[in-house]
Write an enzyme that holds these catalytic residues in place. Structure first.
Site, mmCIF file in Angstrom:
data_model
loop_
_atom_site.group_PDB
_atom_site.id
_atom_site.type_symbol
_atom_site.label_atom_id
_atom_site.label_comp_id
_atom_site.label_asym_id
_atom_site.label_seq_id
_atom_site.Cartn_x
_atom_site.Cartn_y
_atom_site.Cartn_z
ATOM 1 N N GLY A 209 0.838 -1.206 0.000
ATOM 2 C CA GLY A 209 0.000 0.000 0.000
ATOM 3 C C GLY A 209 0.861 1.239 0.000
ATOM 4 O O GLY A 209 2.044 1.182 -0.341
ATOM 5 N N ASN A 210 0.277 2.373 0.360
ATOM 6 C CA ASN A 210 1.063 3.608 0.489
ATOM 7 C C ASN A 210 0.458 4.471 1.591
ATOM 8 O O ASN A 210 -0.562 4.122 2.167
ATOM 9 C CB ASN A 210 1.153 4.344 -0.860
ATOM 10 C CG ASN A 210 -0.220 4.694 -1.394
ATOM 11 O OD1 ASN A 210 -0.947 5.469 -0.779
ATOM 12 N ND2 ASN A 210 -0.586 4.106 -2.530
ATOM 13 N N HIS A 211 1.119 5.612 1.863
ATOM 14 C CA HIS A 211 0.731 6.418 3.027
ATOM 15 C C HIS A 211 -0.394 7.412 2.768
ATOM 16 O O HIS A 211 -0.656 8.268 3.606
ATOM 17 C CB HIS A 211 1.944 7.202 3.553
ATOM 18 C CG HIS A 211 2.995 6.318 4.147
ATOM 19 N ND1 HIS A 211 2.753 5.514 5.225
ATOM 20 C CD2 HIS A 211 4.279 6.100 3.792
ATOM 21 C CE1 HIS A 211 3.846 4.842 5.524
ATOM 22 N NE2 HIS A 211 4.793 5.169 4.669
ATOM 23 N N ALA A 276 -4.178 7.784 -4.565
ATOM 24 C CA ALA A 276 -2.792 7.351 -4.800
ATOM 25 C C ALA A 276 -2.856 5.854 -5.104
ATOM 26 O O ALA A 276 -2.838 5.019 -4.197
ATOM 27 C CB ALA A 276 -1.951 7.623 -3.562
#
Ligand code: C5P
Length: 399
Positions: A209-211, A276
């Site tokens: 995943g990402n932040h 994102a």
């Protein structure tokens, strides 16, 4: 215009209550009818008499009028109001609103109100950060209560931080804006907004995943709703609460997001793609939890579909597509390249710093359009950046 609008104000016990007569004054000057209800503890911070004088109506506190014995009818009050604003709204009242408690006139009136409700939270910074308070505010938001965010600064405790009630002018402007939103091209448009990260499963318990917090896209969706647009938000796995007054689809992976967006885009006038999206996903999802027996583990990744490009290549003349770009170097060059390659009407370049980008409450952006124009914002709250973005797109895309 607030002229002749019926504004019900709930006041709870908090130092900021001393500013309420100023708020009432602003409303009265604008021609509104004002009725104030105080909780008993509010009266330790502001007098009922002051509020009665400025509102030109007796301030209500109890279920029965002590002098006449008449019932202060909470159902009637709730039906009378065009807007109900509780300011300052302390942690205790917020918790009771969540629970549906009704042990004072203010709370019973809240439960009976059919009009839109705002709260302007005010409390000490540590209370404001308490997970229970944070969650309660999110719960109220998800039920359609509008929150006028607290401000940062000197607090009554002597500490400095977030928790000050928004100033009376901000409360006034919020109502004024609600009843008289600026007339823009966003009104009645069907806008698809994406927000948040995507999670790509590795096995049943792990993911890539990402932040991304999803905040920027949610602020854009909230502002669009205020401007009268019909919003459909497709939100990845974010902890943020999506706005209540819009269509909402929850997704997890990029492929889920593509599927949801493909259907929704057909009925949309435009897409603002703030999500994102993970660029790659594991080639296969392991059916059971991968054991950590080996010293090294290689996961083969395959490229995710580019959702924005897929949709923008299909857009009709009447539709628009706007994307976001987050770059660490050659920012302008890469942003313009993406604008062309993805066939976009505009692209919003996020800067990355400790105050901007993922997981922050503030942001700074540059917007580029396909004709070569660009405009920079200053560092502002994400709510203010949403205003900047939509004002710019309003004139660049539709005019
Ligand atoms: O190519 P890049 O990821 O930098 O482009 C960012 C823009 O493209 C964002 O608007 C993002 O939402 C979108 N995007 C997408 N699908 C992907 C990757 C990015 O829609 N797979």
């Amino acid at each position: 215009m607030l002229k002749h609008k019926k504004i019900l104000i709930g006041v709870t016990g908090g130092i900021a209550a001393y500013k309420l007569p100023l708020f009432v004054r602003l409303l009265k000057k604008a021609g509104a009818q004002v009725q104030v209800i105080c909780t008993p503890s509010a009266l330790q911070f502001v007098t009922a008499e002051t509020l009665s004088v400025v509102s030109e109506n007796p301030t209500l506190v109890h279920f029965f009028d002590e002098k006449t014995g008449m019932w202060n009818h909470h159902v009637e009050l709730g039906l009378w109001a065009d807007a109900f604003i509780i300011a300052p709204c302390g942690a205790n009242t917020i918790a009771k609103m969540v629970q549906g408690e009704c042990n004072n006139l203010l709370l019973t009136t809240y439960l009976s109100a059919r009009c839109p409700v705002w709260i302007a939270p005010a409390m000490d910074l540590d209370m404001f950060l308490q997970p229970s308070v944070v969650q309660n505010i999110e719960t109220l938001k998800s039920r359609g209560v509008y929150v006028i965010d607290a401000e940062s600064g000197q607090l009554a405790s002597g500490l400095e931080g977030k928790g000050r009630m928004a100033e009376p002018e901000t409360l006034f402007n919020t109502l004024e804006y609600f009843f008289n939103p600026p007339n823009t091209h966003w009104k009645h448009k069907n806008i698809l907004v994406t927000a948040g990260p995507t999670f790509e499963s590795i096995d049943p318990v792990r993911f890539i995943g990402n932040h991304s917090s999803g905040k920027m896209g949610i602020c854009i969706a909230e502002r669009l709703i205020q401007l009268g647009a019909n919003v459909h938000i497709v939100l990845g796995p974010s902890h943020e609460t999506p706005p209540a007054n819009c269509k909402f689809t929850r997704v997890t992976s990029a492929q889920d997001m593509l599927e949801a967006c493909e259907t929704a885009f057909e009925y949309s006038d435009g897409l603002i793609m703030a999500a994102a999206v993970a660029d790659y996903r594991p080639k296969t999802i392991h059916p059971s939890k991968i054991k950590k027996d080996d010293a090294e583990l290689t996961i083969e990744l395959v490229k995710n579909p580019d959702i924005l490009k897929t949709l923008s290549l299909k857009k009709t003349e009447k539709q628009f597509c706007v994307g976001f770009a987050l770059e660490t170097n050659n920012q302008e060059e890469y942003a313009r390249k993406k604008l062309n390659e993805k066939n976009l009407d505009a692209i919003i370049l996020n800067s990355v710093s400790s105050q901007t980008g993922f997981q922050t409450d503030t942001n700074q952006v540059t917007i580029f359009d396909k004709s070569g124009k660009h405009i920079d914002s200053t560092i502002q709250s994400k709510e203010e950046i949403a205003v900047f973005i939509l004002d710019t797109l309003n004139s660049w895309i539709f005019e």
